[in-house]
Design a protein around this motif. Structure first.
Motif, short mmCIF file in Angstrom:
data_model
loop_
_atom_site.label_atom_id
_atom_site.label_comp_id
_atom_site.label_asym_id
_atom_site.label_seq_id
_atom_site.Cartn_x
_atom_site.Cartn_y
_atom_site.Cartn_z
N ASN A 71 -13.99 9.18 4.30
CA ASN A 71 -15.03 8.21 4.71
C ASN A 71 -14.65 6.75 4.23
O ASN A 71 -14.59 5.65 5.08
CB ASN A 71 -16.21 8.59 4.26
CG ASN A 71 -16.56 9.64 5.05
OD1 ASN A 71 -16.15 10.32 5.99
ND2 ASN A 71 -17.77 10.75 4.27
N LEU A 72 -14.40 6.69 2.74
CA LEU A 72 -14.11 5.19 2.39
C LEU A 72 -12.89 4.60 2.75
O LEU A 72 -12.81 3.34 2.69
CB LEU A 72 -14.25 5.51 0.96
CG LEU A 72 -15.64 5.86 0.06
CD1 LEU A 72 -15.39 6.23 -1.36
CD2 LEU A 72 -16.74 4.95 0.31
N SER A 73 -11.91 5.42 3.06
CA SER A 73 -10.66 4.73 3.65
C SER A 73 -10.59 4.24 4.83
O SER A 73 -9.75 3.51 5.27
CB SER A 73 -9.40 5.89 3.48
OG SER A 73 -9.92 6.90 4.70
N LEU A 79 -9.05 1.01 1.05
CA LEU A 79 -7.97 1.57 1.53
C LEU A 79 -6.70 1.11 0.55
O LEU A 79 -5.83 1.87 0.15
CB LEU A 79 -7.72 1.15 2.80
CG LEU A 79 -6.38 2.02 3.46
CD1 LEU A 79 -6.28 3.61 3.30
CD2 LEU A 79 -5.98 1.68 4.84
N THR A 80 -6.72 -0.21 -0.02
CA THR A 80 -5.66 -0.52 -0.89
C THR A 80 -5.62 -0.06 -2.02
O THR A 80 -4.62 0.17 -2.62
CB THR A 80 -5.90 -2.16 -1.18
OG1 THR A 80 -7.25 -2.14 -1.80
CG2 THR A 80 -6.01 -2.90 -0.03
N GLU A 81 -6.80 0.75 -2.38
CA GLU A 81 -6.66 1.73 -3.69
C GLU A 81 -6.16 2.85 -3.56
O GLU A 81 -5.93 3.65 -4.69
CB GLU A 81 -8.02 1.76 -4.31
CG GLU A 81 -8.88 0.62 -4.75
CD GLU A 81 -8.12 -0.30 -5.48
OE1 GLU A 81 -7.55 0.21 -6.62
OE2 GLU A 81 -7.90 -1.63 -5.51
N LEU A 82 -5.76 3.41 -2.32
CA LEU A 82 -5.33 4.44 -1.97
C LEU A 82 -3.89 4.78 -1.77
O LEU A 82 -3.12 5.56 -1.38
CB LEU A 82 -5.87 5.20 -0.81
CG LEU A 82 -7.42 5.57 -0.94
CD1 LEU A 82 -7.99 5.71 0.36
CD2 LEU A 82 -7.47 6.92 -1.97
N ARG A 83 -3.02 3.46 -1.81
CA ARG A 83 -1.74 3.26 -1.60
C ARG A 83 -0.68 3.37 -2.47
O ARG A 83 -0.42 2.46 -3.29
CB ARG A 83 -1.54 1.56 -0.96
CG ARG A 83 -2.18 1.69 0.39
CD ARG A 83 -2.13 0.22 1.00
NE ARG A 83 -2.85 0.03 2.14
CZ ARG A 83 -3.11 -1.14 2.70
NH1 ARG A 83 -2.72 -2.21 2.28
NH2 ARG A 83 -3.80 -1.13 4.07
N LEU A 110 -4.58 11.71 5.40
CA LEU A 110 -3.21 11.05 6.02
C LEU A 110 -3.13 10.05 7.24
O LEU A 110 -2.53 8.95 6.87
CB LEU A 110 -1.99 12.11 6.09
CG LEU A 110 -1.54 12.84 4.75
CD1 LEU A 110 -0.66 13.93 5.03
CD2 LEU A 110 -0.62 11.63 3.86
N SER A 111 -3.80 10.56 8.17
CA SER A 111 -3.92 9.62 9.32
C SER A 111 -4.57 8.36 9.04
O SER A 111 -4.37 7.23 9.57
CB SER A 111 -5.08 10.53 10.15
OG SER A 111 -5.28 9.78 11.41
N LYS A 115 -2.33 4.21 8.27
CA LYS A 115 -2.72 3.02 9.08
C LYS A 115 -2.26 1.77 8.22
O LYS A 115 -1.89 0.62 8.71
CB LYS A 115 -4.12 2.81 9.52
CG LYS A 115 -4.46 3.89 10.39
CD LYS A 115 -5.92 3.87 10.68
CE LYS A 115 -6.49 5.20 11.81
NZ LYS A 115 -8.07 5.09 11.87
N GLY A 116 -1.96 2.04 6.95
CA GLY A 116 -1.37 0.83 5.90
C GLY A 116 -0.14 1.09 6.02
O GLY A 116 0.35 2.17 5.83
#
Length: 352
Positions: A71-73, A79-83, A110-111, A115-116
């Motif tokens: 949800n948060l991504s 999203l930048t924190e998940l890279r 992953l989907s 996107k990043g």
């Protein structure tokens, strides 16, 4: 409520599992509302870090943590924190382990993550270990193919991986990976490129799976140098029949002389044969044909497969103007005068 949410975050790292479980349940409920996204953004570094750690917690805790991250991504700053590579490896592992109860959620994560461009690049690059590079993408394609219909994991269908492949092939490196000829190992069957493994799913009942595959094919078609291999009837793809079949309907074309040129896959179709029901995907299929029509070789192969006949019938019943317009462009390409041979094989007026 915003203050209550902020006070909740530290409990995600409480030493007691039952406390973490209760905390992540509440975080998940807040993550579904846009009202509280600014609160998550404010504490994004610690919240995302703690949620990622919970992915290795008890199954119920990990489940809610992963749903929260999905949800948060959807929010670009978060999203930048998940890279990071560790998160990517965790998601790939949760996807490919046959007994994983979180596999489909990991596919969704992953989907969103791919996107990043950074995560997409990491996925293409793979993982180096012991002097060897492990291909994350090849492993995901393998479970995508084997796992259709819950044949690999009884808890997962892997349909969202199709969107991952579409995201990855936006990049030239991703396209190259999917189109690359894999090395042949002695004593084994001749392997096929990754894209050839995906192509049969263009008519799959699940719209996520077939839509992602069609999008992946379209992305790969921007590599013009790959067109001869993609077009070859004797190659691993034989792509024209794959693209035409979802556009074909139940019409009896046997009395049309051109029908003799139709590929075997498009002859003697059942009276119940239905066209692709989704207009977005129909348009994407036609756009794939347009990309193939940008070369003289592509146009010649399409003419030899009676592509015009299929498009003509589809155009007669098409109700969406945007799709009809793309079909008309394909017809324009196929009906063009090919007298000018001095353009390197592309044909006069070909689009770039």
């Amino acid at each position: 409520m915003e203050e209550q949410l902020e006070e909740l975050f530290p409990f995600l790292r409480d030493p007691k599992q039952e406390v973490r479980k209760l905390a992540v349940e509440h975080v998940l409920s807040f993550s579904t509302s846009q009202q509280f996204i600014p609160v998550f953004e404010k504490s994004k570094k610690t919240v995302v870090r703690d949620l990622k750690k919970l992915l290795t917690d008890a199954p119920l805790v990990a489940h809610d943590a992963l749903k929260s991250l999905i949800n948060l991504s959807l929010n670009a700053p978060i999203l930048t924190e998940l890279r990071d590579e560790s998160y990517l490896i965790t998601l790939v592992t949760l996807t490919v382990v046959p007994t994983s109860v979180l596999a489909d959620l990991a596919c969704m994560a992953l989907s969103n993550a791919t996107k990043g461009s950074e995560i997409a690049a990491m996925l293409v690059k793979g993982r180096k270990k012991g002097g060897k590079t492990t291909s994350h993408v090849a492993a995901l394609v393998d479970v995508f193919v084997k796992g259709e219909g819950k044949k690999y994991n009884l808890k997962a269908e892997f349909n969202f991986l199709a969107n991952v492949f579409a995201n990855v092939t936006v990049t030239s490196e991703g396209r190259a990976l999917f189109l690359a000829e894999p090395p042949t190992q002695q004593g084994t069957e001749t392997p096929v490129p990754l894209l050839a493994d995906l192509a049969p799913f263009v008519e799959h009942p699940d719209i996520i799976r077939r839509g992602g595959v069609i999008s992946t094919i379209k992305n790969c078609l921007f590599d013009i140098s790959s067109h001869p291999s993609l077009l070859s009837p004797s190659g691993p793809y034989n792509l024209i029949p794959r693209l035409l079949l979802p556009l074909a309907g139940p019409e009896d074309l046997s009395e049309d002389p051109q029908s003799l040129d139709l590929p075997p896959e498009l002859q003697l179709l059942e009276p119940t044969k239905a066209r692709e029901p989704d207009p977005v995907l129909r348009r994407m299929l036609v756009e794939c044909l347009l990309l193939l029509a940008t070369t003289r070789e592509g146009r010649d192969v399409m003419r030899g497969c009676a592509t015009y006949l299929v498009i003509r019938e589809a155009h007669m019943v098409e109700t969406v103007e945007a799709v009809s317009e793309e079909m008309e462009k394909v017809v324009d390409f196929l009906m063009r005068d090919e007298e000018d041979e001095g353009d390197g094989g592309r044909g006069k007026g070909a689009q770039d």
